[in-house]
Write a protein that holds these residues in place. Structure first.
Motif, PDB file in Angstrom:
ATOM      1  N   PHE A 187       7.136   0.404 -13.401  1.00 53.31           N
ATOM      2  CA  PHE A 187       7.792   0.907 -12.199  1.00 53.31           C
ATOM      3  C   PHE A 187       7.761  -0.107 -11.062  1.00 53.31           C
ATOM      4  O   PHE A 187       8.559  -0.028 -10.127  1.00 53.31           O
ATOM      5  N   PHE A 188       6.839  -1.070 -11.112  1.00 49.55           N
ATOM      6  CA  PHE A 188       6.449  -1.813  -9.917  1.00 49.55           C
ATOM      7  C   PHE A 188       7.147  -3.158  -9.768  1.00 49.55           C
ATOM      8  O   PHE A 188       6.579  -4.116  -9.249  1.00 49.55           O
ATOM      9  N   VAL A 189       8.397  -3.261 -10.172  1.00 48.95           N
ATOM     10  CA  VAL A 189       9.164  -4.498 -10.004  1.00 48.95           C
ATOM     11  C   VAL A 189       9.616  -4.588  -8.544  1.00 48.95           C
ATOM     12  O   VAL A 189      10.297  -3.680  -8.047  1.00 48.95           O
ATOM     13  N   GLY A 214       0.531  -5.994  -7.989  1.00 56.64           N
ATOM     14  CA  GLY A 214       0.948  -7.385  -8.061  1.00 56.64           C
ATOM     15  C   GLY A 214      -0.213  -8.273  -8.463  1.00 56.64           C
ATOM     16  O   GLY A 214      -1.041  -7.899  -9.297  1.00 56.64           O
ATOM     17  N   LYS A 215      -0.270  -9.431  -7.827  1.00 52.11           N
ATOM     18  CA  LYS A 215      -1.405 -10.304  -8.120  1.00 52.11           C
ATOM     19  C   LYS A 215      -2.673  -9.658  -7.577  1.00 52.11           C
ATOM     20  O   LYS A 215      -2.619  -8.834  -6.655  1.00 52.11           O
ATOM     21  N   GLY A 231       1.482  -5.822  -0.752  1.00 51.65           N
ATOM     22  CA  GLY A 231       0.449  -5.701   0.261  1.00 51.65           C
ATOM     23  C   GLY A 231      -0.894  -5.373  -0.369  1.00 51.65           C
ATOM     24  O   GLY A 231      -1.350  -6.055  -1.293  1.00 51.65           O
ATOM     25  N   ARG A 232      -1.522  -4.286   0.123  1.00 52.79           N
ATOM     26  CA  ARG A 232      -2.815  -3.864  -0.437  1.00 52.79           C
ATOM     27  C   ARG A 232      -2.644  -3.032  -1.703  1.00 52.79           C
ATOM     28  O   ARG A 232      -3.626  -2.557  -2.264  1.00 52.79           O
ATOM     29  N   GLY A 233      -1.387  -2.833  -2.133  1.00 49.85           N
ATOM     30  CA  GLY A 233      -1.148  -2.110  -3.369  1.00 49.85           C
ATOM     31  C   GLY A 233      -0.006  -1.122  -3.254  1.00 49.85           C
ATOM     32  O   GLY A 233       0.505  -0.851  -2.175  1.00 49.85           O
ATOM     33  N   ALA A 234       0.376  -0.567  -4.400  1.00 45.96           N
ATOM     34  CA  ALA A 234       1.395   0.468  -4.451  1.00 45.96           C
ATOM     35  C   ALA A 234       0.744   1.812  -4.106  1.00 45.96           C
ATOM     36  O   ALA A 234      -0.294   2.159  -4.682  1.00 45.96           O
ATOM     37  N   VAL A 235       1.330   2.539  -3.173  1.00 47.54           N
ATOM     38  CA  VAL A 235       0.693   3.786  -2.700  1.00 47.54           C
ATOM     39  C   VAL A 235       0.521   4.779  -3.842  1.00 47.54           C
ATOM     40  O   VAL A 235       1.373   4.903  -4.730  1.00 47.54           O
ATOM     41  N   HIS A 236      -0.603   5.506  -3.814  1.00 51.84           N
ATOM     42  CA  HIS A 236      -0.915   6.479  -4.853  1.00 51.84           C
ATOM     43  C   HIS A 236      -1.783   7.577  -4.260  1.00 51.84           C
ATOM     44  O   HIS A 236      -2.610   7.325  -3.374  1.00 51.84           O
TER      45      HIS A 236
END
Length: 440
Positions: free
Chosen positions: A324-326, A423-424, A432-437
């Motif tokens: 999902f995270f492209v 990401g990396k 950023g600090r990540g994909a929100v969850h």
């Protein structure tokens, strides 16, 4: 970058919210000026001082900003920096319509369009609902264009008494199309779980609708200031602003630095009064770390949570890789202004191949967009405008889980702990600090 849109019909409604505040209009030959205090507060006796200088104070805000109507001879007053109002735009993005005669697939959920909402999967929405966390007790203010306030997916959760229009157009979206940016954003956050249409990520959150942009998607700083102040005054727990602007720092016409100071103060005012502010990062495919000669509203505000966009590529096509995270092809990026990423949709899937989901056949790329409510119906869209409300919804779920009262710094800290490192490792340019969850 302009993106494409997709629609479904329902029948438009017309209603103006109680308590709507019309914008002050400049008289003949007058201009709207913004006065930004050089200290933390506006000078004493400002009304009288401005009147002697040939102007009229129309609004003042508790973050050291005033709005004045005056003629061309007005030169400001001591203790303030004067700047003419500039423009704001919604990130309108890509739009695609849905034929109302063709229903999406039958789902295990009783809201028939729910299966088209892929964004709920990577943010962990259903898992949060299963644990009893649905946004109850949380008030989310949506600062945007006009809204379909009678939409059956929104009406159960909208507080009309607290909603307001600051543009003078009226709260209701009145253009003859389905592409209501504000309605789409509001539905992503809190469309009701009502056996009808779509479901918001936080389906029991309360919505306060605040119109600060015209229905065509543009507006001014004055109305955005007014919207932030209003949302803060009505104790919104979260503000979502899927809008922004880029101005050259060294403009020959305006003091952009003063506008930046004013906007930073407005966002800080919300933050200090317990309101978490979420903003879209923009759709220009630009590195936000790259040019100090530009001021980027609102991602540059220190207390605003900036959200970039990601999307699957060929979500419903054969052979989808499950990612999902492209990073979306259009999303702005950069670690200085992007705090998190969220589902924004994209049109990057190649070719004209069609896909069929539950009897609904469309080009496969359409299903990679974000599906939500529109004026008199529903439609697909893409942009960081769609990513931000996913993040605002996750913030609402977290606040709800903590009893409905949580300081913004604690909300952001919890969002960081729960985010997916997409990401990396560590802080990433796109995520950023990540994909929100939701953390569930």
């Amino acid at each position: 970058m302009r993106l494409r849109h997709v629609v479904v019909g329902l029948g438009a409604a017309s209603l103006l919210a109680a308590g709507a505040a019309p914008a002050a209009l400049a008289g003949p030959g007058e201009t709207t000026y913004i006065l930004v205090s050089t200290g933390q507060t506006l000078p004493r006796n400002l009304d009288a001082t401005v009147a002697r200088a040939g102007g009229t104070v129309t609004k003042t805000y508790p973050f050291g900003v005033a709005v004045v109507e005056a003629g061309a001879s007005f030169r400001g007053v001591a203790g303030t920096t004067m700047v003419r109002d500039a423009g704001f735009d919604a990130d309108l993005g890509t739009q695609v319509a849905l034929d109302p005669e063709q229903l999406p697939p039958a789902s295990g959920n009783d809201d028939p369009f729910f299966d088209l909402q892929w964004g709920h999967v990577p943010v962990g929405a259903v898992e949060a609902w299963d644990d009893g966390v649905r946004g109850e007790g949380v008030r989310v203010a949506v600062l945007d264009t006009g809204f379909d306030t009678d939409h059956p997916d929104l009406a159960p959760n909208v507080n009309l008494d607290l909603s307001a229009d600051f543009t003078g157009e009226g709260l209701e979206y009145t253009l003859p199309d389905t592409f209501s940016h504000g309605t789409h954003v509001a539905g992503t956050i809190a469309a009701a779980d009502n056996a009808f249409g779509t479901i918001g990520v936080a389906p029991e959150a309360e919505l306060v609708l605040v119109k600060v942009l015209g229905d065509a998607g543009s507006g001014n700083f004055e109305d955005v200031f007014a919207g932030i102040a209003h949302a803060t005054a009505v104790d919104a727990d979260v503000i979502n602003m899927s809008l922004g602007d880029v101005q050259p720092r060294n403009s020959e016409e305006e003091d952009i630095t003063a506008l930046s100071v004013a906007m930073n103060r407005a966002v800080r005012h919300a933050d200090q009064n317990g309101t978490t502010v979420v903003v879209s990062a923009g759709n220009d495919a630009q590195d936000l770390d790259g040019d100090g000669n530009l001021v980027r509203f609102l991602t540059s505000a220190p207390h605003a949570i900036g959200v970039s966009a990601y999307a699957p590529t060929g979500w419903v096509s054969d052979g989808w890789d499950g990612n999902f995270f492209v990073p979306a092809s259009y999303t702005n990026y950069g670690t200085s202004m992007v705090d998190f990423s969220g589902p924004g949709g994209d049109t990057a899937y190649p070719g004209d191949e069609n896909c069929t989901v539950g009897g609904l056949t469309r080009p496969c790329w359409v299903f990679d967009l974000v599906f939500s409510t529109g004026n008199g119906g529903w439609y697909w869209s893409a942009g960081t405008s769609m990513a931000a409300p996913h993040a605002a919804s996750v913030a609402a779920l977290i606040i709800s889980e903590h009893g409905g009262d949580m300081k913004p710094a604690a909300v952001e800290r919890e969002m960081r702990l729960r985010a997916i490192d997409a990401g990396k490792p560590g802080t990433d340019d796109f995520h950023g600090r990540g994909a929100v969850h939701s953390g569930h």
